[in-house]
Design a protein around this motif. Structure first.
Motif, mmCIF file in Angstrom:
data_model
loop_
_atom_site.group_PDB
_atom_site.id
_atom_site.type_symbol
_atom_site.label_atom_id
_atom_site.label_comp_id
_atom_site.label_asym_id
_atom_site.label_seq_id
_atom_site.Cartn_x
_atom_site.Cartn_y
_atom_site.Cartn_z
ATOM 1 N N LEU A 230 21.932 25.954 103.058
ATOM 2 C CA LEU A 230 20.597 25.793 102.511
ATOM 3 C C LEU A 230 19.631 26.442 103.485
ATOM 4 O O LEU A 230 19.772 26.280 104.704
ATOM 5 C CB LEU A 230 20.230 24.315 102.360
ATOM 6 N N ALA A 231 18.669 27.180 102.975
ATOM 7 C CA ALA A 231 17.701 27.820 103.854
ATOM 8 C C ALA A 231 16.353 27.921 103.164
ATOM 9 O O ALA A 231 16.263 28.025 101.945
ATOM 10 C CB ALA A 231 18.176 29.217 104.245
ATOM 11 N N LEU A 232 15.333 27.881 103.983
ATOM 12 C CA LEU A 232 13.986 28.214 103.544
ATOM 13 C C LEU A 232 13.736 29.631 104.017
ATOM 14 O O LEU A 232 14.075 29.978 105.158
ATOM 15 C CB LEU A 232 12.963 27.255 104.146
ATOM 16 N N ILE A 233 13.161 30.439 103.176
ATOM 17 C CA ILE A 233 12.909 31.824 103.531
ATOM 18 C C ILE A 233 11.433 32.114 103.341
ATOM 19 O O ILE A 233 10.886 31.939 102.243
ATOM 20 C CB ILE A 233 13.763 32.789 102.676
ATOM 21 N N GLY A 234 10.785 32.529 104.428
ATOM 22 C CA GLY A 234 9.405 32.969 104.355
ATOM 23 C C GLY A 234 9.402 34.442 103.991
ATOM 24 O O GLY A 234 10.143 35.231 104.576
ATOM 25 N N VAL A 235 8.573 34.810 103.030
ATOM 26 C CA VAL A 235 8.546 36.184 102.540
ATOM 27 C C VAL A 235 7.127 36.734 102.655
ATOM 28 O O VAL A 235 6.180 36.116 102.167
ATOM 29 C CB VAL A 235 9.007 36.264 101.065
ATOM 30 N N GLN A 236 6.995 37.875 103.307
ATOM 31 C CA GLN A 236 5.718 38.589 103.334
ATOM 32 C C GLN A 236 5.817 39.709 102.305
ATOM 33 O O GLN A 236 6.831 40.408 102.249
ATOM 34 C CB GLN A 236 5.430 39.152 104.721
ATOM 35 N N VAL A 237 4.755 39.861 101.506
ATOM 36 C CA VAL A 237 4.764 40.843 100.428
ATOM 37 C C VAL A 237 3.531 41.742 100.523
ATOM 38 O O VAL A 237 2.570 41.419 101.220
ATOM 39 C CB VAL A 237 4.815 40.161 99.043
ATOM 40 N N ARG A 238 3.585 42.851 99.803
ATOM 41 C CA ARG A 238 2.422 43.729 99.730
ATOM 42 C C ARG A 238 1.290 42.989 99.008
ATOM 43 O O ARG A 238 1.538 42.212 98.080
ATOM 44 C CB ARG A 238 2.768 45.012 98.981
ATOM 45 N N PRO A 239 0.051 43.233 99.416
ATOM 46 C CA PRO A 239 -1.090 42.566 98.780
ATOM 47 C C PRO A 239 -1.067 42.732 97.261
ATOM 48 O O PRO A 239 -0.784 43.813 96.737
ATOM 49 C CB PRO A 239 -2.306 43.280 99.390
ATOM 50 N N GLY A 240 -1.356 41.615 96.580
ATOM 51 C CA GLY A 240 -1.437 41.625 95.134
ATOM 52 C C GLY A 240 -0.117 41.480 94.405
ATOM 53 O O GLY A 240 -0.086 41.479 93.175
ATOM 54 N N SER A 241 0.980 41.343 95.138
ATOM 55 C CA SER A 241 2.291 41.292 94.479
ATOM 56 C C SER A 241 2.968 39.927 94.541
ATOM 57 O O SER A 241 4.090 39.776 94.052
ATOM 58 C CB SER A 241 3.214 42.349 95.088
ATOM 59 N N VAL B 16 10.319 28.004 94.671
ATOM 60 C CA VAL B 16 9.607 29.262 94.924
ATOM 61 C C VAL B 16 8.120 28.975 94.804
ATOM 62 O O VAL B 16 7.652 28.537 93.752
ATOM 63 C CB VAL B 16 10.013 30.356 93.906
ATOM 64 N N VAL B 17 7.369 29.222 95.898
ATOM 65 C CA VAL B 17 5.938 28.924 95.889
ATOM 66 C C VAL B 17 5.149 30.006 96.618
ATOM 67 O O VAL B 17 5.650 30.642 97.543
ATOM 68 C CB VAL B 17 5.630 27.555 96.551
ATOM 69 N N ILE B 18 3.915 30.205 96.179
ATOM 70 C CA ILE B 18 2.969 31.041 96.915
ATOM 71 C C ILE B 18 2.328 30.143 97.963
ATOM 72 O O ILE B 18 1.965 28.999 97.667
ATOM 73 C CB ILE B 18 1.903 31.634 95.971
ATOM 74 N N THR B 19 2.185 30.655 99.169
ATOM 75 C CA THR B 19 1.648 29.849 100.257
ATOM 76 C C THR B 19 0.517 30.586 100.971
ATOM 77 O O THR B 19 0.291 31.774 100.757
ATOM 78 C CB THR B 19 2.743 29.533 101.293
ATOM 79 N N SER B 20 -0.161 29.872 101.842
ATOM 80 C CA SER B 20 -1.134 30.481 102.731
ATOM 81 C C SER B 20 -0.499 30.513 104.113
ATOM 82 O O SER B 20 0.499 29.848 104.364
ATOM 83 C CB SER B 20 -2.435 29.672 102.748
ATOM 84 N N GLY B 21 -1.061 31.300 105.003
ATOM 85 C CA GLY B 21 -0.529 31.372 106.358
ATOM 86 C C GLY B 21 0.281 32.632 106.581
ATOM 87 O O GLY B 21 0.061 33.660 105.944
ATOM 88 N N LYS B 22 1.245 32.547 107.466
ATOM 89 C CA LYS B 22 2.039 33.711 107.866
ATOM 90 C C LYS B 22 2.817 34.321 106.700
ATOM 91 O O LYS B 22 2.992 35.529 106.626
ATOM 92 C CB LYS B 22 3.010 33.312 108.982
ATOM 93 N N PHE B 23 3.297 33.489 105.789
ATOM 94 C CA PHE B 23 4.100 33.969 104.670
ATOM 95 C C PHE B 23 3.320 33.848 103.363
ATOM 96 O O PHE B 23 2.596 32.884 103.148
ATOM 97 C CB PHE B 23 5.414 33.200 104.572
#
Length: 159
Positions: free
Chosen positions: A69-80, A97-104
């Motif tokens: 089991l893992a949590l994965i932080g994902v950084q994406v291109r703006p607007g995607s 699967v959630v949109i978050t604020s902060g680093k990810f």
């Protein structure tokens, strides 16, 4: 519109009761709430159709052969972020699967069979999405709480 705006007292009581025991029968709920079983059946169907409630069986992944089991932080291109969430939600390995604020921009929980499976998910599924810039994995070492009932406003045990 907030989903809670359309819920009345009976709807909230049905939700609260099913969060405690999703196998309750219409007749037992009806007896408890003093309404006909047909009312409970109708209300539950309406709550399911509106996406307010989903009654499912939850398996312990560790007990059925999924031990990564893992949590994965994902950084994406703006607007995607929303498009990435839609693609990630379609993967059978994702459970959250959630949109978050902060680093990810996006956080994802994945459940995999083994290390090779999680590598495949990271490299060939998540990392292969065009707008994914980077990922960071956090392996779950121990689970101390796993809950699916978060309460329903305006329902107390005295109701």
């Amino acid at each position: 519109m907030n989903e809670l705006d359309g819920l009345d007292h009976l709807d909230r009581r049905i939700i609260a009761a099913l969060q405690v025991d999703g196998r309750r029968t219409f007749s037992s709920l009806a007896d408890e709430f003093g309404v006909p079983a047909s009312s409970v059946r109708y209300r539950l169907k309406k709550l399911e159709d509106e996406g307010v409630l989903q009654v499912v069986g939850i398996a312990n992944p560790l007990a059925i052969g999924f031990d990564r089991l893992a949590l994965i932080g994902v950084q994406v291109r703006p607007g995607s972020a929303r498009a990435i969430c839609k693609a990630l939600a379609a993967l059978p390995e994702t459970s959250y699967v959630v949109i978050t604020s902060g680093k990810f921009d996006v956080m994802v929980e994945v459940i995999c069979r083994d290390v090779a499976h999680i590598v495949d998910v990271l490299e060939n599924k998540i990392g292969a999405l065009d707008d994914v810039v980077s990922t960071e994995s956090f392996f779950v070492l121990e689970v101390h709480k796993l809950a699916y009932g978060w309460g329903v406003p305006e329902v107390s045990s005295a109701d």
